[in-house]
Scaffold this motif. Structure first.
Motif, PDB file in Angstrom:
ATOM      1  N   GLY A  78       3.214  -3.273  -5.311  1.00 52.95           N
ATOM      2  CA  GLY A  78       2.600  -2.838  -3.885  1.00 52.95           C
ATOM      3  C   GLY A  78       3.590  -3.292  -3.268  1.00 52.95           C
ATOM      4  O   GLY A  78       4.255  -4.045  -2.987  1.00 52.95           O
ATOM      5  N   VAL A  79       3.447  -3.003  -2.088  1.00 54.51           N
ATOM      6  CA  VAL A  79       3.968  -3.135  -0.643  1.00 54.51           C
ATOM      7  C   VAL A  79       3.142  -4.456  -0.142  1.00 54.51           C
ATOM      8  O   VAL A  79       1.663  -4.201   0.267  1.00 54.51           O
ATOM      9  N   ALA A  80       3.366  -5.777   0.884  1.00 59.46           N
ATOM     10  CA  ALA A  80       2.512  -6.622   1.288  1.00 59.46           C
ATOM     11  C   ALA A  80       1.977  -6.355   1.811  1.00 59.46           C
ATOM     12  O   ALA A  80       3.127  -5.797   3.107  1.00 59.46           O
ATOM     13  N   LEU A  82      -0.290 -10.861   4.471  1.00 56.29           N
ATOM     14  CA  LEU A  82       0.611 -12.017   3.580  1.00 56.29           C
ATOM     15  C   LEU A  82       1.911 -11.670   3.761  1.00 56.29           C
ATOM     16  O   LEU A  82       2.937 -12.794   3.840  1.00 56.29           O
ATOM     17  N   ALA A  83       2.476 -10.556   4.404  1.00 56.53           N
ATOM     18  CA  ALA A  83       3.535 -10.403   5.186  1.00 56.53           C
ATOM     19  C   ALA A  83       3.317 -11.913   6.179  1.00 56.53           C
ATOM     20  O   ALA A  83       4.962 -12.451   6.069  1.00 56.53           O
ATOM     21  N   LEU A  84       2.858 -11.868   7.029  1.00 56.71           N
ATOM     22  CA  LEU A  84       3.058 -12.675   7.776  1.00 56.71           C
ATOM     23  C   LEU A  84       2.596 -14.404   6.844  1.00 56.71           C
ATOM     24  O   LEU A  84       4.004 -14.905   7.547  1.00 56.71           O
ATOM     25  N   ALA A  85       2.609 -14.208   5.778  1.00 55.18           N
ATOM     26  CA  ALA A  85       2.426 -15.797   5.480  1.00 55.18           C
ATOM     27  C   ALA A  85       3.836 -15.719   4.312  1.00 55.18           C
ATOM     28  O   ALA A  85       3.913 -16.865   4.194  1.00 55.18           O
ATOM     29  N   LEU A 104      -4.874  -7.644   0.103  1.00 54.00           N
ATOM     30  CA  LEU A 104      -3.713  -7.511   0.182  1.00 54.00           C
ATOM     31  C   LEU A 104      -2.303  -6.611   0.225  1.00 54.00           C
ATOM     32  O   LEU A 104      -1.702  -5.921   1.343  1.00 54.00           O
ATOM     33  N   PHE A 105      -2.383  -5.676  -1.568  1.00 51.92           N
ATOM     34  CA  PHE A 105      -1.034  -5.274  -1.472  1.00 51.92           C
ATOM     35  C   PHE A 105      -1.970  -3.644  -1.722  1.00 51.92           C
ATOM     36  O   PHE A 105      -0.655  -3.233  -2.106  1.00 51.92           O
ATOM     37  N   GLN A 119       3.246   9.724  -1.998  1.00 54.24           N
ATOM     38  CA  GLN A 119       4.696   9.116  -2.582  1.00 54.24           C
ATOM     39  C   GLN A 119       4.708   7.334  -2.453  1.00 54.24           C
ATOM     40  O   GLN A 119       4.531   7.110  -1.397  1.00 54.24           O
ATOM     41  N   GLY A 120       4.742   7.193  -4.145  1.00 46.55           N
ATOM     42  CA  GLY A 120       4.441   5.349  -4.066  1.00 46.55           C
ATOM     43  C   GLY A 120       3.365   4.626  -3.610  1.00 46.55           C
ATOM     44  O   GLY A 120       3.012   3.417  -3.969  1.00 46.55           O
ATOM     45  N   ALA A 121       2.209   5.851  -3.735  1.00 53.17           N
ATOM     46  CA  ALA A 121       0.589   5.284  -3.232  1.00 53.17           C
ATOM     47  C   ALA A 121       0.706   4.325  -4.486  1.00 53.17           C
ATOM     48  O   ALA A 121       0.115   4.846  -5.568  1.00 53.17           O
ATOM     49  N   HIS A 122      -0.468   3.364  -3.935  1.00 51.56           N
ATOM     50  CA  HIS A 122      -1.198   2.409  -5.474  1.00 51.56           C
ATOM     51  C   HIS A 122      -2.340   1.998  -5.436  1.00 51.56           C
ATOM     52  O   HIS A 122      -2.916   2.006  -6.202  1.00 51.56           O
TER      53      HIS A 122
END
Length: 461
Positions: A6-8, A12-15, A217-218, A229-232
């Motif tokens: 998944g995309v952060a 989490l991106a901040l981390a 977070l993901f 498309q790409g949905a988690h």
């Protein structure tokens, strides 16, 4: 086509940009438990630096391989497990000159992620700014969960699902379904570890709570359509799939399909809802919730031949102390059959930090305790705690499925807010004595029973 965990999310991106610092999630203890009993030589990992992160990753994937050597034949008609043809790649995304793994153009393509690529049959991970951050913030169990998810995609290829998804109608194999199945497979593996069956790994179940917080977070951005498309999936979808695998089996995971799986993720239906992120102000939530939850409980109790007392919601400024123990910022008061709500302090803080359905989840759980009282059920003990969560979950299910304009219903992201408050706090699970299940995993599981199967699954009759 690669399949990633998944995309952060933003937190989490901040981390990732502050990976040398420790940041904790409010209400969730930092996971520090060791999962390795015996580590492995990580030289089998391509481009490994031999460091602690790759030793952890290598130990995890070796036990995941062992799990599927045992489990794959039993799940797929005695078909033997085939090891990954392309192997494993560790990627130093902090080095611009680092070699890129297959299926990518450059090392930076892997930044903040781990993925499985079916064409090359490889799993790759970012050892610089993903796995170390997960380990630091959520414990080693979160690394186990992420890599087991990626192996779940390798399982799909060996079972023929990946190929069928590429050939068939995309509506039959939407991305969200494939990701849900991989989350389920990860849950089955983690259960195998927690049961003491792994050679190299071990797991204290208390480490699951921070690991599941990583799943939050993901999640997909709030408002993402299921068909994207790409949905988690949203956090509720992802945690639900993981718990299905953990509580049931890899066989159940293998049978997930569009015919038997529903998802709570959905897009915004109005510009106004999108503008507010689906959140009502605190006082508006209380005003709309009180008559609605009363009407729901009245309807359900009438089916059981019982009278609903229509408890009044009383606003208090101090911590409610009615009942036998501390129920938290919202309490059911059996003497006068009221619901005391503390309008200042923790409840309002959670409303601001998490969202309006953290408030809704906590308050509806106290109405659930009132329902247990009306039914003559125990108001203390493990059964009462689970039932309160289950009934609260059933009310969320009712609101999620409600149709129409200008009605009180759940918005995109609300079920995620329920998961977050259940993982981080035990208020919705407290019985009249103020006791609750020890782990967020247990609390989410009980809530999910009602949220998935409805109030009839709550054993109230």
């Amino acid at each position: 086509m690669t399949r990633s965990f998944g995309v952060a999310g933003a937190a989490l991106a901040l981390a990732l940009t502050l990976s040398a610092c420790t940041t904790t999630v409010q209400g969730v203890a930092l996971g520090t438990g060791r999962v390795i009993k015996e580590d492995v030589d990580s030289t089998f990992i391509k481009n490994s630096d031999g460091g602690e992160i790759d030793k952890l990753a290598g130990t995890v994937v070796k036990d995941v391989e062992k799990f599927w050597e045992e489990t794959f034949p039993a799940t797929f008609d005695n078909k033997p497990w085939q090891p990954l043809r392309g192997g494993y790649y560790s990627v130093d995304t902090s080095d611009k000159a680092a070699p890129a793994p297959p299926c990518t153009d450059q090392a930076s393509d892997v930044e903040g992620n781990a993925f499985y690529c079916p064409s090359a049959d490889i799993i790759a991970w970012d050892r610089a700014s993903l796995l170390p951050v997960l380990k630091e913030r959520f414990g080693e169990a979160s690394v186990m969960l992420v890599l087991a998810h990626e192996m779940g995609h390798a399982v799909q290829r060996r079972a023929g699902i990946t190929q069928a998804a590429q050939r068939s109608d995309p509506q039959r194999y939407p991305t969200i379904l494939l990701e849900s199945q991989a989350d389920c497979y990860a849950g089955a593996f983690v259960r195998w570890v927690s049961d003491g069956k792994a050679d190299r790994l071990q797991l204290d179940r208390t480490a699951l709570d921070p690991a599941l917080e990583a799943m939050v977070l993901f999640r997909d951005p709030v408002g993402t359509e299921q068909t994207a498309q790409g949905a988690h999936g949203d956090a509720f979808d992802r945690v639900s799939a993981f718990q299905d695998g953990f509580e049931k089996s890899a066989k159940l995971c293998s049978e997930i399909s569009v015919d038997n799986r529903t998802f709570t993720q959905r897009g915004f239906l109005s510009e106004q809802d999108q503008a507010t992120g689906g959140n009502l102000p605190f006082e508006d939530t209380l005003k709309q919730l009180e008559p609605d939850v009363n009407a729901y409980m009245q309807a359900e109790l009438s089916k059981l031949g019982k009278q609903w007392p229509n408890p009044k919601l009383d606003r208090v400024t101090s911590t409610p102390r009615c009942g036998q123990g501390d129920q938290g910022p919202v309490a059911y008061c059996p003497d006068d059959r009221t619901i005391d709500v503390q309008t200042r302090g923790r409840l309002a803080e959670l409303h601001t930090k998490i969202g309006d359905w953290s408030t809704g989840t906590i308050i509806s759980s106290r109405y659930a305790i009132a329902a247990l009282a009306a039914l003559g059920k125990p108001l203390t003990g493990a059964d009462a705690q689970r039932s309160a969560l289950c009934v609260s979950g059933s009310y969320s299910k009712f609101l999620l499925n409600r149709q129409g304009n200008n009605v009180f219903a759940l918005s995109p992201g609300d079920m995620d807010e329920a998961v977050q408050v259940l993982l981080g706090f035990d208020f919705p699970a407290r019985d009249l004595d103020g006791e609750a299940p020890a782990t967020g995993f247990e609390r989410v599981a009980a809530f999910r029973t009602g949220a998935v199967d409805g109030i009839n699954a709550c054993n109230l009759d």
